[in-house]
Design a protein around this motif. Structure first.
Motif, mmCIF file in Angstrom:
data_model
loop_
_atom_site.group_PDB
_atom_site.id
_atom_site.type_symbol
_atom_site.label_atom_id
_atom_site.label_comp_id
_atom_site.label_asym_id
_atom_site.label_seq_id
_atom_site.Cartn_x
_atom_site.Cartn_y
_atom_site.Cartn_z
ATOM 1 N N HIS A 87 0.819 -1.209 0.000
ATOM 2 C CA HIS A 87 0.000 0.000 0.000
ATOM 3 C C HIS A 87 0.856 1.264 0.000
ATOM 4 O O HIS A 87 0.605 2.197 -0.765
ATOM 5 N N GLY A 88 1.853 1.300 0.837
ATOM 6 C CA GLY A 88 2.722 2.477 0.925
ATOM 7 C C GLY A 88 3.458 2.755 -0.374
ATOM 8 O O GLY A 88 3.614 3.911 -0.782
ATOM 9 N N ASP A 89 3.934 1.692 -1.049
ATOM 10 C CA ASP A 89 4.626 1.861 -2.332
ATOM 11 C C ASP A 89 3.691 2.456 -3.381
ATOM 12 O O ASP A 89 4.082 3.325 -4.154
ATOM 13 N N ASP A 90 2.469 1.976 -3.411
ATOM 14 C CA ASP A 90 1.503 2.471 -4.380
ATOM 15 C C ASP A 90 1.203 3.950 -4.131
ATOM 16 O O ASP A 90 1.162 4.746 -5.065
ATOM 17 N N ARG A 91 1.003 4.321 -2.880
ATOM 18 C CA ARG A 91 0.728 5.726 -2.547
ATOM 19 C C ARG A 91 1.913 6.610 -2.940
ATOM 20 O O ARG A 91 1.731 7.695 -3.477
ATOM 21 N N ALA A 92 3.135 6.140 -2.676
ATOM 22 C CA ALA A 92 4.321 6.911 -3.023
ATOM 23 C C ALA A 92 4.433 7.105 -4.532
ATOM 24 O O ALA A 92 4.770 8.199 -5.001
ATOM 25 N N ARG A 93 4.139 6.061 -5.298
ATOM 26 C CA ARG A 93 4.179 6.158 -6.747
ATOM 27 C C ARG A 93 3.193 7.180 -7.291
ATOM 28 O O ARG A 93 3.433 7.824 -8.288
ATOM 29 N N ARG A 94 2.074 7.333 -6.584
ATOM 30 C CA ARG A 94 1.049 8.281 -7.012
ATOM 31 C C ARG A 94 1.269 9.672 -6.435
ATOM 32 O O ARG A 94 0.479 10.575 -6.674
ATOM 33 N N GLY A 95 2.322 9.833 -5.670
ATOM 34 C CA GLY A 95 2.633 11.131 -5.091
ATOM 35 C C GLY A 95 1.760 11.478 -3.895
ATOM 36 O O GLY A 95 1.614 12.648 -3.553
ATOM 37 N N LEU A 96 1.182 10.469 -3.260
ATOM 38 C CA LEU A 96 0.325 10.691 -2.099
ATOM 39 C C LEU A 96 1.125 10.502 -0.816
ATOM 40 O O LEU A 96 2.170 9.843 -0.807
ATOM 41 N N GLU A 97 0.605 11.039 0.245
ATOM 42 C CA GLU A 97 1.249 10.879 1.552
ATOM 43 C C GLU A 97 1.239 9.421 1.955
ATOM 44 O O GLU A 97 0.234 8.735 1.827
ATOM 45 N N THR A 98 2.377 8.929 2.421
ATOM 46 C CA THR A 98 2.433 7.551 2.904
ATOM 47 C C THR A 98 2.227 7.541 4.408
ATOM 48 O O THR A 98 2.620 8.481 5.111
ATOM 49 N N VAL A 99 1.605 6.501 4.866
ATOM 50 C CA VAL A 99 1.307 6.399 6.295
ATOM 51 C C VAL A 99 2.056 5.270 6.937
ATOM 52 O O VAL A 99 2.561 4.406 6.376
#
Length: 66
Positions: A54-66
Motif C-alpha cells: 500500500h505504501g509503495d503504491d501511494r508513493a508512486r502516485r505522489g500521495l502521503e504515505t502512512v
C-alpha cells in the motif's frame, strides 16, 4: 424497492417502455465491484495477478504515505 414506469417519469414511447430502478448506494457499489472482483479472481487463478504494498503504491502516485 420501487420501480418507476415510463408514465411515472413522463417519457412514454409508443413502441418501447423505459423503466428506472431505485437502488441503495451499497447495493450499487456491490454491483459495480462484482465484475472487477471476478476479473481479479481470474487473474489470480491464472497466476497473473500482481500486488504492491500500500505504501509503495501511494508513493508512486505522489500521495502521503502512512
Amino acid at each position: 424497492m420501487h420501480v418507476l414506469g415510463a408514465n411515472d417519469v413522463g417519457t412514454a414511447a409508443a413502441d418501447s417502455v423505459r423503466q428506472a430502478v431505485l437502488i441503495n448506494p451499497q447495493e450499487l457499489a456491490d454491483l459495480e465491484d462484482a465484475p472487477a472482483l471476478a476479473r481479479y479472481r481470474e487473474r489470480q487463478s491464472a497466476g497473473t495477478a500482481t500486488a504492491a504494498p500500500h505504501g509503495d503504491d501511494r508513493a508512486r502516485r505522489g500521495l502521503e504515505t502512512v
